[in-house]
Design an enzyme around this catalytic site. Structure first.
Site, PDB file in Angstrom:
ATOM      1  N   ARG A 122      38.141  38.621  45.228  1.00 14.89           N
ATOM      2  CA  ARG A 122      37.915  40.067  45.359  1.00 14.89           C
ATOM      3  C   ARG A 122      39.111  40.881  44.883  1.00 14.89           C
ATOM      4  NH1 ARG A 122      35.205  37.924  49.653  1.00 14.89           N
ATOM      5  NH2 ARG A 122      36.980  38.205  51.047  1.00 14.89           N
ATOM      6  N   GLU A 167      44.262  29.144  59.113  1.00  8.76           N
ATOM      7  CA  GLU A 167      44.150  28.976  60.563  1.00  8.76           C
ATOM      8  C   GLU A 167      43.958  27.477  60.883  1.00  8.76           C
ATOM      9  OE1 GLU A 167      41.087  31.396  62.133  1.00  8.76           O
ATOM     10  OE2 GLU A 167      41.612  30.967  64.215  1.00  8.76           O
TER      11      GLU A 167
HETATM   12  P1  AMP Z   1      45.209  36.603  54.814  1.00  7.56           P
HETATM   13  O1  AMP Z   1      45.779  35.530  53.944  1.00  7.56           O
HETATM   14  O2  AMP Z   1      45.039  36.174  56.240  1.00  7.56           O
HETATM   15  O3  AMP Z   1      45.990  37.898  54.691  1.00  7.56           O
HETATM   16  O4  AMP Z   1      43.732  36.866  54.329  1.00  7.56           O
HETATM   17  C1  AMP Z   1      43.488  37.671  53.244  1.00  7.56           C
HETATM   18  C2  AMP Z   1      42.428  37.086  52.351  1.00  7.56           C
HETATM   19  O5  AMP Z   1      41.280  36.668  53.076  1.00  7.56           O
HETATM   20  C3  AMP Z   1      41.961  38.132  51.367  1.00  7.56           C
HETATM   21  O6  AMP Z   1      41.783  37.510  50.104  1.00  7.56           O
HETATM   22  C4  AMP Z   1      40.651  38.643  51.949  1.00  7.56           C
HETATM   23  O7  AMP Z   1      39.708  38.839  50.928  1.00  7.56           O
HETATM   24  C5  AMP Z   1      40.195  37.560  52.912  1.00  7.56           C
HETATM   25  N1  AMP Z   1      39.879  38.087  54.258  1.00  7.56           N
HETATM   26  C6  AMP Z   1      40.537  37.780  55.399  1.00  7.56           C
HETATM   27  N2  AMP Z   1      39.994  38.383  56.454  1.00  7.56           N
HETATM   28  C7  AMP Z   1      38.955  39.113  55.982  1.00  7.56           C
HETATM   29  C8  AMP Z   1      37.994  40.008  56.598  1.00  7.56           C
HETATM   30  N3  AMP Z   1      37.987  40.258  57.904  1.00  7.56           N
HETATM   31  N4  AMP Z   1      37.074  40.597  55.796  1.00  7.56           N
HETATM   32  C9  AMP Z   1      37.090  40.353  54.459  1.00  7.56           C
HETATM   33  N5  AMP Z   1      37.947  39.541  53.840  1.00  7.56           N
HETATM   34  C10 AMP Z   1      38.879  38.919  54.577  1.00  7.56           C
END
Ligand code: AMP
Length: 173
Positions: free
Chosen positions: A57, A94
């Site tokens: 995305r 996670e």
């Molecule tokens: P993080 O590495 O935990 O910051 O997760 C970010 C990545 O996971 C991004 O590429 C987001 O597209 C996806 N992502 C994580 N949580 C969500 C959420 N609640 N809704 C949509 N996309 C998410």
């Protein structure tokens, strides 16, 4: 930017129970709102030397930004997708781990880059991407997100790289 929030749809328990998924497809379906989002993101930082966009995305925001600034678009992709020589960064999820790759010739020493993704949660994905860019000698100026989930420590994890986001949502529970 407040009105952009109405183009983000909350989907509970996707892709698994307990996750509130931020669905950006209503925004993508409205060209005027999408254009406002891109203009809003572009206004957050100065023109970089290159945009590093995170699969998948992140491509939807990184590509129009790279065209807006007229700078190279460099994709950071899941392992095994890029055909030429790559650098790789493994990062913790996670449960388990994942990895991202960039083409080894995608960036060069001293280039000032901005990282782009749709959403900042824990910051692990963007942090791994920043590490890839640094592996190639680039200077990561900022990380840009449409949405920031507050309370998950993403911004803190990315520091000293500044995180910039257009919309913020609190994670509860
Ligand atoms: P993080 O590495 O935990 O910051 O997760 C970010 C990545 O996971 C991004 O590429 C987001 O597209 C996806 N992502 C994580 N949580 C969500 C959420 N609640 N809704 C949509 N996309 C998410």
């Amino acid at each position: 930017m407040q009105d952009l929030e109405s183009y983000i749809r909350d989907i509970p328990d996707f892709p698994k129970p307990g996750i509130l998924f931020k669905d950006i497809t209503p925004l993508l379906a409205d060209p005027a709102a999408y254009a406002r989002a891109i203009a809003g993101l572009a206004a957050q930082v100065g023109r970089p030397d290159a945009v590093v966009a995170i699969e998948s995305r992140g491509f939807l925001f990184g590509a129009p930004l790279a065209l807006h600034w007229q700078v190279p678009l460099i994709p950071a992709r899941k392992a095994g997708k890029l055909p030429s020589r790559t650098v790789r960064q493994v990062y913790a999820l996670e449960y388990g781990e994942d990895s991202l790759e960039m083409h080894a010739d995608g960036l060069s020493t001293g280039q000032r880059v901005v990282i782009v993704d749709d959403l900042l949660a824990t910051g692990g994905t963007a942090q791994a991407t920043a590490a890839l860019a640094r592996q190639l000698g680039a200077d990561v100026q900022a990380a840009l997100f449409l949405i920031e989930l507050e309370g998950l420590g993403g911004r803190e994890r990315l520091a000293p790289v500044p995180a910039r986001s257009l919309l913020r949502a609190r994670v509860s529970g």
